[in-house]
Design an enzyme around this catalytic site. Structure first.
Site, PDB file in Angstrom:
ATOM      1  N   SER A   1      73.566 110.794  73.248  1.00 59.35           N
ATOM      2  CA  SER A   1      72.486 110.266  74.266  1.00 59.35           C
ATOM      3  C   SER A   1      72.921 111.750  75.733  1.00 59.35           C
ATOM      4  O   SER A   1      74.070 112.723  75.639  1.00 59.35           O
ATOM      5  CB  SER A   1      73.375 109.341  74.574  1.00 59.35           C
TER       6      SER A   1
ATOM      7  N   GLU B   1      84.853 104.606  72.094  1.00 58.29           N
ATOM      8  CA  GLU B   1      83.297 104.809  72.549  1.00 58.29           C
ATOM      9  C   GLU B   1      82.500 103.378  71.694  1.00 58.29           C
ATOM     10  O   GLU B   1      82.661 102.703  72.401  1.00 58.29           O
ATOM     11  CB  GLU B   1      82.762 105.386  71.368  1.00 58.29           C
TER      12      GLU B   1
ATOM     13  N   GLU C   1      77.345  99.010  59.315  1.00 62.92           N
ATOM     14  CA  GLU C   1      77.745  98.682  58.015  1.00 62.92           C
ATOM     15  C   GLU C   1      78.759  99.195  58.161  1.00 62.92           C
ATOM     16  O   GLU C   1      79.865  98.622  57.405  1.00 62.92           O
ATOM     17  CB  GLU C   1      76.809  99.953  56.572  1.00 62.92           C
TER      18      GLU C   1
END
Length: 405
Positions: free
Chosen positions: A159, A242, A375
């Site tokens: 990003s 994050e 996951e």
């Protein structure tokens, strides 16, 4: 220790010396940083006053009431939420002095060069190489001394790479060690001639993500964070922060995805059905629970460093966004299938609430991938929060170069 009264006094002094209405935005933000009112819990001289993190709200409320400008935190979120705490913990004093002020003010945008095409969920399997060259000279104007590292490889899902000045980067420095132990962490200059950024067009039509190719990129050793080979340890600081920044940001009641569908429900009674009513009620309650859990997480952060709780918040954020946006499209019927502007663009940031329902539905699919796949986060919560046994691993003590890829 600095208390609330002293912070309030300092804030009033800042406003008196730099009236928001008559002060350039950037100059005001620089003055705020220098006054220690940027991150009050950071050290003196680095945007803070060594105050309790919980007292930041005192400063923010006073400045907001006075109409003071903010530093556009969504635009510089990677720098604020990931690069800054990592630099603070592992950077040299020179790096802290060089990077934290322009980062917080918003003069320099950051991106994150972590994921790779062959190492997404298994980040420690990354193959981008960093080789020491003590005789080389970095292209960077801030090279300093101590030799260079030469970087070659590819990163993906990056990003803001197309607007970033700097990047946090992890690369493999010793392929003879097991995958978690041969990684080193760097600050990468995105203007280096060996850095090539290419857009990745997403299902929304936009390209806020990028793939980044690194060819003989030279990074001075002075831009290394942590010791050689301890990059995985350093990266954990980044990753924990994050997940908190993605899943634990402060929002008002009915903020985020639940807001637009709640407004549609109130304003469009002709769309209501008993089934959608019950489902919306359930999601509204879950969104409110997640919001309040985020408030509790921030209280924990005020007393220490982020932990695995951020992974749980990010899990909830992804699931709720996908379920809410799916219900919104269903509620709107044929109207929900409309997509206003499917054109190629490269936005600096994502705006979930300022677009139509079709955009929110499509973009939310990425929430369970970015910032750590759901996951992987489920494993983190299972092992570090619930205390369940780790999944069996047969690669723990195998040299990275001997792993099947």
């Amino acid at each position: 220790m600095t208390d609330a009264a002293e912070l309030l006094t300092r804030t009033k002094e800042l406003l008196a010396a730099h009236p928001p209405a008559g002060t350039d935005r950037t100059e005001f933000l620089k003055a705020r940083f220098d006054a220690g009112l940027a991150w009050v819990h950071y050290p003196k001289g680095l945007g803070g006053l060594d105050a309790p993190r919980s007292l930041q709200a005192v400063v923010d409320a006073e400045l907001t009431a006075a109409g003071a400008p903010e530093n556009d935190p969504r635009r510089i979120g990677i720098g604020l939420g990931m690069a800054a705490p990592t630099i603070l913990k592992y950077g040299s004093q020179e790096l802290k002095q060089r990077f934290l002020r322009p980062l917080w003010v918003g003069e320099e945008v950051w991106c994150q060069l972590f994921s790779e095409p062959g190492a997404g969920s298994d980040l420690a399997a990354l193959s981008t190489r960093a080789v020491r060259d003590d005789e080389g000279t970095s292209h960077s104007s801030e090279a300093g001394s101590g030799g260079d590292w030469v970087i070659n490889g590819q990163k993906v899902w990056t990003s803001s790479a197309h607007v970033a000045r700097w990047a946090i980067l992890i690369a493999r420095t010793d392929p003879d060690l097991p995958k978690h132990r041969g990684i080193t962490y760097f600050i990468c200059d995105m203007t280096d001639p060996g850095v090539e950024v290419r857009p990745l067009r997403q299902i929304t039509g936009e390209a806020e993500f990028n793939e980044v190719f690194l060819t003989d990129v030279r990074i001075p050793d002075a831009h290394r964070l942590g010791e050689v080979g301890e990059g995985w340890k350093v990266a954990q600081t980044t990753l924990m922060n994050e997940r908190v920044s993605i899943g634990g940001s402060r929002i008002p009641r009915e903020g985020g995805m639940i807001g637009p569908i709640a407004r549609t429900w109130r304003e469009r009674p002709e769309l209501r059905t008993h089934d959608t009513h019950q489902r919306l009620l359930t999601l509204w309650v879950e969104a409110e629970v997640a919001r309040l859990a985020g408030e509790r997480l921030r209280q924990q952060l005020a007393a220490g460093q982020p932990g695995p709780e951020g992974s749980g918040m990010k899990l909830a954020f992804a699931r709720l966004n996908q379920e809410i946006s799916g219900l919104e499209v269903e509620l709107l019927g044929e109207e929900g299938l409309l997509y206003g502007d499917w054109t190629m663009s490269r936005p600096e940031l994502v705006d979930f609430t300022g677009r139509d329902a079709g955009y929110r539905y499509l973009r939310s699919k990425g929430n369970s991938i970015e910032g750590g796949t759901s996951e992987v986060l489920l494993n983190i919560v299972a092992e570090r929060v619930l205390g369940l046994p780790s999944e069996p691993r047969n690669d723990k003590d195998v040299a990275w170069k001997d792993l099947t890829r």
